[in-house]
Design a protein around this motif. Structure first.
Motif, PDB file in Angstrom:
ATOM      1  N   LYS A  30       0.843  -1.202   0.000  1.00  0.00           N
ATOM      2  CA  LYS A  30       0.000   0.000   0.000  1.00  0.00           C
ATOM      3  C   LYS A  30       0.878   1.252   0.000  1.00  0.00           C
ATOM      4  O   LYS A  30       0.607   2.200  -0.739  1.00  0.00           O
ATOM      5  CB  LYS A  30      -0.922  -0.016   1.216  1.00  0.00           C
ATOM      6  CG  LYS A  30      -1.871   1.145   1.270  1.00  0.00           C
ATOM      7  CD  LYS A  30      -2.775   1.068   2.484  1.00  0.00           C
ATOM      8  CE  LYS A  30      -3.656   2.299   2.539  1.00  0.00           C
ATOM      9  NZ  LYS A  30      -4.319   2.446   3.818  1.00  0.00           N
ATOM     10  N   GLU A  31       1.928   1.269   0.807  1.00  0.00           N
ATOM     11  CA  GLU A  31       2.819   2.426   0.873  1.00  0.00           C
ATOM     12  C   GLU A  31       3.609   2.602  -0.413  1.00  0.00           C
ATOM     13  O   GLU A  31       3.857   3.721  -0.851  1.00  0.00           O
ATOM     14  CB  GLU A  31       3.778   2.313   2.066  1.00  0.00           C
ATOM     15  CG  GLU A  31       3.119   2.440   3.414  1.00  0.00           C
ATOM     16  CD  GLU A  31       2.356   3.741   3.597  1.00  0.00           C
ATOM     17  OE1 GLU A  31       2.876   4.811   3.226  1.00  0.00           O
ATOM     18  OE2 GLU A  31       1.227   3.689   4.114  1.00  0.00           O
ATOM     19  N   LEU A  32       4.037   1.498  -1.010  1.00  0.00           N
ATOM     20  CA  LEU A  32       4.839   1.574  -2.231  1.00  0.00           C
ATOM     21  C   LEU A  32       3.997   1.970  -3.434  1.00  0.00           C
ATOM     22  O   LEU A  32       4.509   2.531  -4.399  1.00  0.00           O
ATOM     23  CB  LEU A  32       5.535   0.235  -2.493  1.00  0.00           C
ATOM     24  CG  LEU A  32       6.598  -0.179  -1.484  1.00  0.00           C
ATOM     25  CD1 LEU A  32       7.067  -1.601  -1.760  1.00  0.00           C
ATOM     26  CD2 LEU A  32       7.760   0.792  -1.470  1.00  0.00           C
ATOM     27  N   GLY A  33       2.731   1.644  -3.392  1.00  0.00           N
ATOM     28  CA  GLY A  33       1.853   1.958  -4.511  1.00  0.00           C
ATOM     29  C   GLY A  33       2.133   1.048  -5.695  1.00  0.00           C
ATOM     30  O   GLY A  33       2.778   0.010  -5.573  1.00  0.00           O
ATOM     31  N   SER A  34       1.676   1.466  -6.852  1.00  0.00           N
ATOM     32  CA  SER A  34       1.799   0.621  -8.041  1.00  0.00           C
ATOM     33  C   SER A  34       3.094   0.874  -8.813  1.00  0.00           C
ATOM     34  O   SER A  34       3.372   0.188  -9.787  1.00  0.00           O
ATOM     35  CB  SER A  34       0.600   0.857  -8.962  1.00  0.00           C
ATOM     36  OG  SER A  34       0.572   2.220  -9.367  1.00  0.00           O
ATOM     37  N   GLU A  35       3.887   1.845  -8.377  1.00  0.00           N
ATOM     38  CA  GLU A  35       5.107   2.192  -9.110  1.00  0.00           C
ATOM     39  C   GLU A  35       6.221   1.166  -8.967  1.00  0.00           C
ATOM     40  O   GLU A  35       7.078   1.059  -9.831  1.00  0.00           O
ATOM     41  CB  GLU A  35       5.636   3.548  -8.642  1.00  0.00           C
ATOM     42  CG  GLU A  35       4.819   4.722  -9.092  1.00  0.00           C
ATOM     43  CD  GLU A  35       5.454   6.017  -8.649  1.00  0.00           C
ATOM     44  OE1 GLU A  35       6.324   6.515  -9.377  1.00  0.00           O
ATOM     45  OE2 GLU A  35       5.090   6.510  -7.561  1.00  0.00           O
ATOM     46  N   ILE A  36       6.218   0.430  -7.838  1.00  0.00           N
ATOM     47  CA  ILE A  36       7.359  -0.425  -7.538  1.00  0.00           C
ATOM     48  C   ILE A  36       6.905  -1.602  -6.674  1.00  0.00           C
ATOM     49  O   ILE A  36       5.989  -1.464  -5.869  1.00  0.00           O
ATOM     50  CB  ILE A  36       8.452   0.415  -6.828  1.00  0.00           C
ATOM     51  CG1 ILE A  36       9.758  -0.343  -6.732  1.00  0.00           C
ATOM     52  CG2 ILE A  36       7.990   0.903  -5.488  1.00  0.00           C
ATOM     53  CD1 ILE A  36      10.910   0.519  -6.251  1.00  0.00           C
ATOM     54  N   THR A  37       7.557  -2.742  -6.862  1.00  0.00           N
ATOM     55  CA  THR A  37       7.251  -3.918  -6.044  1.00  0.00           C
ATOM     56  C   THR A  37       8.148  -3.921  -4.800  1.00  0.00           C
ATOM     57  O   THR A  37       9.136  -3.186  -4.728  1.00  0.00           O
ATOM     58  CB  THR A  37       7.493  -5.221  -6.821  1.00  0.00           C
ATOM     59  OG1 THR A  37       8.904  -5.347  -7.077  1.00  0.00           O
ATOM     60  CG2 THR A  37       6.713  -5.250  -8.136  1.00  0.00           C
ATOM     61  N   GLN A  38       7.805  -4.787  -3.852  1.00  0.00           N
ATOM     62  CA  GLN A  38       8.650  -4.901  -2.661  1.00  0.00           C
ATOM     63  C   GLN A  38      10.052  -5.374  -3.016  1.00  0.00           C
ATOM     64  O   GLN A  38      11.037  -4.867  -2.474  1.00  0.00           O
ATOM     65  CB  GLN A  38       8.015  -5.852  -1.654  1.00  0.00           C
ATOM     66  CG  GLN A  38       6.881  -5.196  -0.908  1.00  0.00           C
ATOM     67  CD  GLN A  38       6.435  -6.017   0.277  1.00  0.00           C
ATOM     68  OE1 GLN A  38       7.246  -6.428   1.092  1.00  0.00           O
ATOM     69  NE2 GLN A  38       5.138  -6.236   0.367  1.00  0.00           N
ATOM     70  N   ILE A  43      15.850  -4.039  -3.545  1.00  0.00           N
ATOM     71  CA  ILE A  43      17.030  -3.880  -4.403  1.00  0.00           C
ATOM     72  C   ILE A  43      17.504  -2.421  -4.379  1.00  0.00           C
ATOM     73  O   ILE A  43      18.702  -2.153  -4.227  1.00  0.00           O
ATOM     74  CB  ILE A  43      16.738  -4.334  -5.853  1.00  0.00           C
ATOM     75  CG1 ILE A  43      16.387  -5.822  -5.916  1.00  0.00           C
ATOM     76  CG2 ILE A  43      17.900  -3.978  -6.787  1.00  0.00           C
ATOM     77  CD1 ILE A  43      17.493  -6.764  -5.528  1.00  0.00           C
ATOM     78  N   LEU A  44      16.570  -1.486  -4.533  1.00  0.00           N
ATOM     79  CA  LEU A  44      16.945  -0.066  -4.466  1.00  0.00           C
ATOM     80  C   LEU A  44      17.569   0.249  -3.112  1.00  0.00           C
ATOM     81  O   LEU A  44      18.582   0.964  -3.036  1.00  0.00           O
ATOM     82  CB  LEU A  44      15.722   0.833  -4.677  1.00  0.00           C
ATOM     83  CG  LEU A  44      15.149   0.915  -6.085  1.00  0.00           C
ATOM     84  CD1 LEU A  44      13.916   1.816  -6.098  1.00  0.00           C
ATOM     85  CD2 LEU A  44      16.181   1.405  -7.084  1.00  0.00           C
TER      86      LEU A  44
END
Length: 154
Positions: A30-38, A43-44
């Motif tokens: 929910k916090e990450l949204g749809s822009e990025i996966t866990q 990795i980032l």
């Protein structure tokens, strides 16, 4: 300790571990949204902390096959978050770093995640949180040792 008591503790551990993991994943998503996966976030986070690494290093750190890391790296590269730089002495070696856009993005989502974690840990007394972290770190170390011993016995 009796076999029944041990089984009860095992059951409680498995149940709470599963429940916490699933709820944590849902909150993080929910916090990450749809822009990025866990996985992409982890990795980032790794690259942000070390500054520069190779995909082989990432595969070892995350205990996955290099092909799995390559797929994640490709998606992050396509989003403009990661830069690939070939080693001048050995062109086969490719270093991964965050782009300016990747660093800004990471810092933005990290702030959201930190706020979430702060809300959770603020519900605990400082001594409870410290004991929890120590216990969790001890569990992690035990799992590392078990994994290392399994590899030694192959």
């Amino acid at each position: 300790m009796s076999k029944e008591n041990i089984q009860s503790i095992v059951d409680r551990y498995i149940d709470v571990s599963f429940s916490v993991t699933k709820k944590e994943e849902a909150l993080m998503t929910k916090e990450l949204g749809s822009e990025i996966t866990q996985d992409q976030h982890y990795i980032l986070r790794y690259i942000y902390r070390v500054g520069s690494c190779t995909s082989t290093e990432l595969a070892e750190a995350f205990e996955v096959k290099k092909s799995a890391i390559t797929a994640i790296i490709n998606r992050l590269w396509e989003k403009g978050f990661i830069k690939r730089t070939r080693d001048e002495k050995d062109r086969r070696v490719v270093y991964l770093t965050l782009t300016e856009q990747g660093e800004e993005f990471f810092q933005r989502i990290e702030e959201k995640i930190n706020c979430l974690i702060e809300k959770l840990i603020s519900k605990f007394e400082p001594s409870e949180m410290e004991q929890f972290i120590k216990t969790y770190e001890k569990l992690n170390q035990m799992l590392i040792e078990i994994k290392d011993n399994q590899i030694d016995h192959l």
